[in-house]
Design a protein around this motif. Structure first.
Motif, PDB file in Angstrom:
ATOM      1  N   ILE A 137       0.842  -1.199   0.000  1.00 12.83           N
ATOM      2  CA  ILE A 137       0.000   0.000   0.000  1.00 12.83           C
ATOM      3  C   ILE A 137       0.875   1.246   0.000  1.00 12.83           C
ATOM      4  CG2 ILE A 137      -1.616   1.359   1.388  1.00 12.83           C
ATOM      5  CD1 ILE A 137      -2.938  -1.268   2.213  1.00 12.83           C
ATOM      6  N   SER A 138       1.947   1.235   0.769  1.00  9.68           N
ATOM      7  CA  SER A 138       2.874   2.373   0.774  1.00  9.68           C
ATOM      8  C   SER A 138       3.451   2.609  -0.616  1.00  9.68           C
ATOM      9  CB  SER A 138       4.024   2.132   1.760  1.00  9.68           C
ATOM     10  OG  SER A 138       3.580   2.226   3.083  1.00  9.68           O
ATOM     11  N   ALA A 139       3.842   1.517  -1.272  1.00 10.66           N
ATOM     12  CA  ALA A 139       4.418   1.637  -2.620  1.00 10.66           C
ATOM     13  C   ALA A 139       3.401   2.222  -3.590  1.00 10.66           C
ATOM     14  CB  ALA A 139       4.897   0.271  -3.101  1.00 10.66           C
ATOM     15  N   ALA A 140       2.159   1.787  -3.480  1.00 13.96           N
ATOM     16  CA  ALA A 140       1.126   2.275  -4.389  1.00 13.96           C
ATOM     17  C   ALA A 140       0.759   3.723  -4.094  1.00 13.96           C
ATOM     18  CB  ALA A 140      -0.121   1.391  -4.291  1.00 13.96           C
ATOM     19  N   ALA A 141       0.609   4.059  -2.814  1.00 14.96           N
ATOM     20  CA  ALA A 141       0.150   5.387  -2.428  1.00 14.96           C
ATOM     21  C   ALA A 141       1.153   6.481  -2.765  1.00 14.96           C
ATOM     22  CB  ALA A 141      -0.171   5.421  -0.937  1.00 14.96           C
ATOM     23  N   SER A 142       2.396   6.112  -3.008  1.00 13.18           N
ATOM     24  CA  SER A 142       3.418   7.112  -3.333  1.00 13.18           C
ATOM     25  C   SER A 142       3.261   7.655  -4.749  1.00 13.18           C
ATOM     26  CB  SER A 142       4.816   6.513  -3.174  1.00 13.18           C
ATOM     27  OG  SER A 142       5.027   5.458  -4.106  1.00 13.18           O
ATOM     28  N   HIS A 143       2.433   7.001  -5.580  1.00 12.90           N
ATOM     29  CA  HIS A 143       2.251   7.446  -6.957  1.00 12.90           C
ATOM     30  C   HIS A 143       1.253   8.594  -7.009  1.00 12.90           C
ATOM     31  CE1 HIS A 143       1.434   7.414 -11.266  1.00 12.90           C
ATOM     32  NE2 HIS A 143       2.511   6.646 -11.406  1.00 12.90           N
ATOM     33  N   GLU A 144       1.553   9.616  -7.787  1.00  9.94           N
ATOM     34  CA  GLU A 144       0.731  10.825  -7.827  1.00  9.94           C
ATOM     35  C   GLU A 144      -0.676  10.597  -8.362  1.00  9.94           C
ATOM     36  OE1 GLU A 144       2.511  12.359 -12.151  1.00  9.94           O
ATOM     37  OE2 GLU A 144       2.809  13.551 -10.341  1.00  9.94           O
ATOM     38  N   LYS A 145      -0.876   9.570  -9.156  1.00  6.90           N
ATOM     39  CA  LYS A 145      -2.209   9.327  -9.711  1.00  6.90           C
ATOM     40  C   LYS A 145      -3.113   8.508  -8.795  1.00  6.90           C
ATOM     41  CE  LYS A 145      -1.799  10.089 -14.647  1.00  6.90           C
ATOM     42  NZ  LYS A 145      -2.128   9.589 -16.011  1.00  6.90           N
ATOM     43  N   VAL A 146      -2.558   8.003  -7.703  1.00  3.42           N
ATOM     44  CA  VAL A 146      -3.373   7.256  -6.745  1.00  3.42           C
ATOM     45  C   VAL A 146      -4.127   8.257  -5.884  1.00  3.42           C
ATOM     46  CG1 VAL A 146      -3.340   5.703  -4.762  1.00  3.42           C
ATOM     47  CG2 VAL A 146      -1.882   5.236  -6.751  1.00  3.42           C
ATOM     48  N   LYS A 147      -5.451   8.270  -6.026  1.00  2.00           N
ATOM     49  CA  LYS A 147      -6.290   9.262  -5.347  1.00  2.00           C
ATOM     50  C   LYS A 147      -7.236   8.654  -4.321  1.00  2.00           C
ATOM     51  CE  LYS A 147      -4.838  12.848  -7.729  1.00  2.00           C
ATOM     52  NZ  LYS A 147      -4.037  13.910  -7.073  1.00  2.00           N
ATOM     53  N   ALA A 148      -7.375   7.334  -4.310  1.00  5.65           N
ATOM     54  CA  ALA A 148      -8.398   6.753  -3.450  1.00  5.65           C
ATOM     55  C   ALA A 148      -8.057   5.334  -3.037  1.00  5.65           C
ATOM     56  CB  ALA A 148      -9.741   6.761  -4.174  1.00  5.65           C
ATOM     57  N   MET A 149      -8.625   4.933  -1.901  1.00  8.32           N
ATOM     58  CA  MET A 149      -8.492   3.558  -1.429  1.00  8.32           C
ATOM     59  C   MET A 149      -9.761   3.173  -0.679  1.00  8.32           C
ATOM     60  SD  MET A 149      -5.666   1.797   1.145  1.00  8.32           S
ATOM     61  CE  MET A 149      -6.140   2.733   2.590  1.00  8.32           C
ATOM     62  N   ASP A 150     -10.275   1.994  -0.978  1.00  7.35           N
ATOM     63  CA  ASP A 150     -11.319   1.450  -0.114  1.00  7.35           C
ATOM     64  C   ASP A 150     -10.777   0.240   0.624  1.00  7.35           C
ATOM     65  OD1 ASP A 150     -11.839  -1.002  -1.601  1.00  7.35           O
ATOM     66  OD2 ASP A 150     -13.208   0.061  -2.921  1.00  7.35           O
ATOM     67  N   ILE A 151     -11.336   0.003   1.816  1.00  5.63           N
ATOM     68  CA  ILE A 151     -10.982  -1.150   2.635  1.00  5.63           C
ATOM     69  C   ILE A 151     -12.278  -1.879   2.952  1.00  5.63           C
ATOM     70  CG2 ILE A 151      -9.922  -1.962   4.768  1.00  5.63           C
ATOM     71  CD1 ILE A 151      -8.305   0.607   4.864  1.00  5.63           C
ATOM     72  N   VAL A 152     -12.340  -3.161   2.594  1.00 12.10           N
ATOM     73  CA  VAL A 152     -13.604  -3.887   2.698  1.00 12.10           C
ATOM     74  C   VAL A 152     -13.414  -5.277   3.303  1.00 12.10           C
ATOM     75  CG1 VAL A 152     -14.578  -2.656   0.708  1.00 12.10           C
ATOM     76  CG2 VAL A 152     -13.358  -4.813   0.337  1.00 12.10           C
ATOM     77  N   GLU A 153     -14.554  -5.897   3.621  1.00 17.68           N
ATOM     78  CA  GLU A 153     -14.635  -7.291   4.078  1.00 17.68           C
ATOM     79  C   GLU A 153     -13.991  -7.531   5.448  1.00 17.68           C
ATOM     80  OE1 GLU A 153     -16.521  -9.484   2.856  1.00 17.68           O
ATOM     81  OE2 GLU A 153     -17.011  -8.601   0.900  1.00 17.68           O
ATOM     82  N   ILE A 154     -14.360  -6.681   6.402  1.00 17.18           N
ATOM     83  CA  ILE A 154     -14.016  -6.937   7.803  1.00 17.18           C
ATOM     84  C   ILE A 154     -15.317  -7.068   8.577  1.00 17.18           C
ATOM     85  CG2 ILE A 154     -12.930  -6.054   9.904  1.00 17.18           C
ATOM     86  CD1 ILE A 154     -11.043  -4.433   8.134  1.00 17.18           C
ATOM     87  N   ASP A 155     -15.479  -8.175   9.261  1.00 12.73           N
ATOM     88  CA  ASP A 155     -16.637  -8.382  10.129  1.00 12.73           C
ATOM     89  C   ASP A 155     -16.139  -8.335  11.570  1.00 12.73           C
ATOM     90  OD1 ASP A 155     -18.721  -9.286  11.672  1.00 12.73           O
ATOM     91  OD2 ASP A 155     -19.269 -10.947  10.345  1.00 12.73           O
ATOM     92  N   PRO A 156     -16.347  -7.217  12.264  1.00 11.24           N
ATOM     93  CA  PRO A 156     -15.835  -7.100  13.637  1.00 11.24           C
ATOM     94  C   PRO A 156     -16.337  -8.187  14.577  1.00 11.24           C
ATOM     95  CG  PRO A 156     -16.481  -4.948  12.795  1.00 11.24           C
ATOM     96  CD  PRO A 156     -16.983  -5.965  11.803  1.00 11.24           C
ATOM     97  N   SER A 157     -17.520  -8.748  14.300  1.00 11.33           N
ATOM     98  CA  SER A 157     -18.057  -9.792  15.179  1.00 11.33           C
ATOM     99  C   SER A 157     -17.253 -11.086  15.087  1.00 11.33           C
ATOM    100  CB  SER A 157     -19.525 -10.065  14.841  1.00 11.33           C
ATOM    101  OG  SER A 157     -19.659 -10.767  13.615  1.00 11.33           O
ATOM    102  N   LYS A 158     -16.494 -11.254  14.016  1.00 13.18           N
ATOM    103  CA  LYS A 158     -15.675 -12.452  13.827  1.00 13.18           C
ATOM    104  C   LYS A 158     -14.216 -12.215  14.201  1.00 13.18           C
ATOM    105  CE  LYS A 158     -18.356 -14.585  10.068  1.00 13.18           C
ATOM    106  NZ  LYS A 158     -19.526 -13.693  10.084  1.00 13.18           N
ATOM    107  N   ASP A 159     -13.878 -10.978  14.548  1.00 13.22           N
ATOM    108  CA  ASP A 159     -12.477 -10.623  14.782  1.00 13.22           C
ATOM    109  C   ASP A 159     -12.021 -11.038  16.181  1.00 13.22           C
ATOM    110  OD1 ASP A 159     -10.107  -9.644  13.848  1.00 13.22           O
ATOM    111  OD2 ASP A 159     -10.696  -7.538  13.825  1.00 13.22           O
ATOM    112  N   PHE A 160     -10.711 -11.011  16.400  1.00 18.81           N
ATOM    113  CA  PHE A 160     -10.121 -11.306  17.700  1.00 18.81           C
ATOM    114  C   PHE A 160      -9.269 -10.120  18.116  1.00 18.81           C
ATOM    115  CE2 PHE A 160      -6.463 -12.919  20.173  1.00 18.81           C
ATOM    116  CZ  PHE A 160      -7.152 -13.402  21.282  1.00 18.81           C
ATOM    117  N   ARG A 161      -9.647  -9.475  19.188  1.00 20.61           N
ATOM    118  CA  ARG A 161      -8.931  -8.307  19.716  1.00 20.61           C
ATOM    119  C   ARG A 161      -8.706  -7.231  18.636  1.00 20.61           C
ATOM    120  NH1 ARG A 161      -3.955  -9.168  23.572  1.00 20.61           N
ATOM    121  NH2 ARG A 161      -4.553  -6.974  23.933  1.00 20.61           N
ATOM    122  N   ASP A 162      -9.663  -7.108  17.723  1.00 18.10           N
ATOM    123  CA  ASP A 162      -9.607  -6.099  16.652  1.00 18.10           C
ATOM    124  C   ASP A 162      -8.364  -6.232  15.772  1.00 18.10           C
ATOM    125  OD1 ASP A 162     -12.016  -4.967  17.348  1.00 18.10           O
ATOM    126  OD2 ASP A 162     -11.131  -3.337  18.525  1.00 18.10           O
TER     127      ASP A 162
END
Length: 313
Positions: free
Chosen positions: A272-297
């Protein structure tokens, strides 16, 4: 009137070190005319998930975990406490109408972009179905979009066996003319996690697919850099879509579709760091986390760390 010695009505009893700024302290609720560096919006929608999921709870959990991180990078010897994050809040979805909810997500992201309040944006899902309306909005606002997708799955399932789901966002984008197949890069596709029909579909549409074997042989950073260079010649803006189930279940247990053999948390953050350093990268989404299934976040905290790698670059 009695003056309280230790009570602080309306405030949490949280330890505060005067020299430490936590990332959550940089969040500023959106107000008309506000300007900032990063725009943040929650897309709390997971009713179209093909597996039982409470990923709609993830935006608030990821935000809460920003308090686990400070704004100072010792590696870069730089404090990012002056980076402002405009929080546009969460989209209010419809309680029963799925298509109406998808349209509300699309309109909300589009309206956020039309405000021109920020330079870059982060969308917090939700299941991966939210990428369809979000990327549509970026296409309408910026022009040609390129997408780098971190994922164990292709997410190009057919639309006949249940309509639009968290398994169909990229097929929906391609079939709808919002994304060219050649402008989509999939990184971390896992073996025995997809059907031959969808494997063939990616080839037919010219999608660039990098499997876990490719990552093992080549390394994830060279792959990201190579595709950034290629995409930058073809598109106006690059959008990063991070499905957290790309990460091995040992590091991301809070995903509805966990599995062994994925990338490590370090590989995710570094790429993600490598990608975000590019000037044309303007957005990121983060998906598919179910907190009810997680362990200590663990998974939500990794998502929050991913936000830092995108924002502080």
């Amino acid at each position: 009137m009695v003056k309280f010695s230790y009570l602080q009505p309306g405030k949490q009893a949280v330890f505060k070190d005067r020299f430490v700024t936590k990332v959550n302290e940089c969040l500023i609720p959106y107000s008309e005319g506000a300007k900032g560096d990063i725009g943040l919006i929650g897309l709390p929608f997971s009713k179209t998930s093909i597996s039982l999921s409470q990923a709609s709870d993830a935006p608030k959990t990821i935000r809460a975990n920003l308090s686990s991180f400070s704004t100072f990078s010792g590696e870069k010897e730089k404090d990012y406490k002056n980076i402002s994050i405009i929080d546009f809040g969460d989209v209010q979805t419809h309680p029963t109408d799925l298509e109406e909810s998808i349209e509300r997500l699309h309109v909300s992201v589009r309206e956020m972009l039309e405000n021109n309040a920020c330079q870059r944006y982060i969308m917090l899902g939700g299941d991966h179905g939210v990428s369809f309306p979000s990327i549509r909005a970026f296409k309408e606002h910026y022009g040609e979009v390129g997408v780098i997708q971190w994922d164990a799955h292709h997410d190009v399932r057919n639309l006949y066996d249940g309509g639009r789901t968290n398994g169909t966002p990229f097929r929906s984008l391609i079939e709808g003319g919002h994304l060219k197949g050649g402008n989509l890069v999939q990184v971390g596709i896992r073996d025995y996690a997809n059907a031959k029909e969808y494997h063939d579909y990616t080839k037919e549409k010219g999608i660039s697919v990098y499997t876990m074997e490719d990552i093992e042989n080549t390394g994830i950073i060279p792959i990201i850099k190579k595709e950034l260079e290629r995409l930058s010649e073809l598109v106006d803006v690059i959008y990063l879509s991070v499905d957290m189930d790309v990460v091995d279940q040992a590091f991301a247990p809070g995903c509805p579709a966990i599995g062994p053999g994925g990338i490590t948390s370090r590989e995710l953050l570094a790429s993600i760091s490598a990608a975000a350093s590019h000037e044309k990268v303007k957005a990121m989404d983060i998906v598919e986390i179910d907190p009810s299934k997680d362990f200590r976040d663990l998974t939500s905290r990794l998502a929050a760390a991913s936000m830092l790698r995108f924002m502080y670059n």
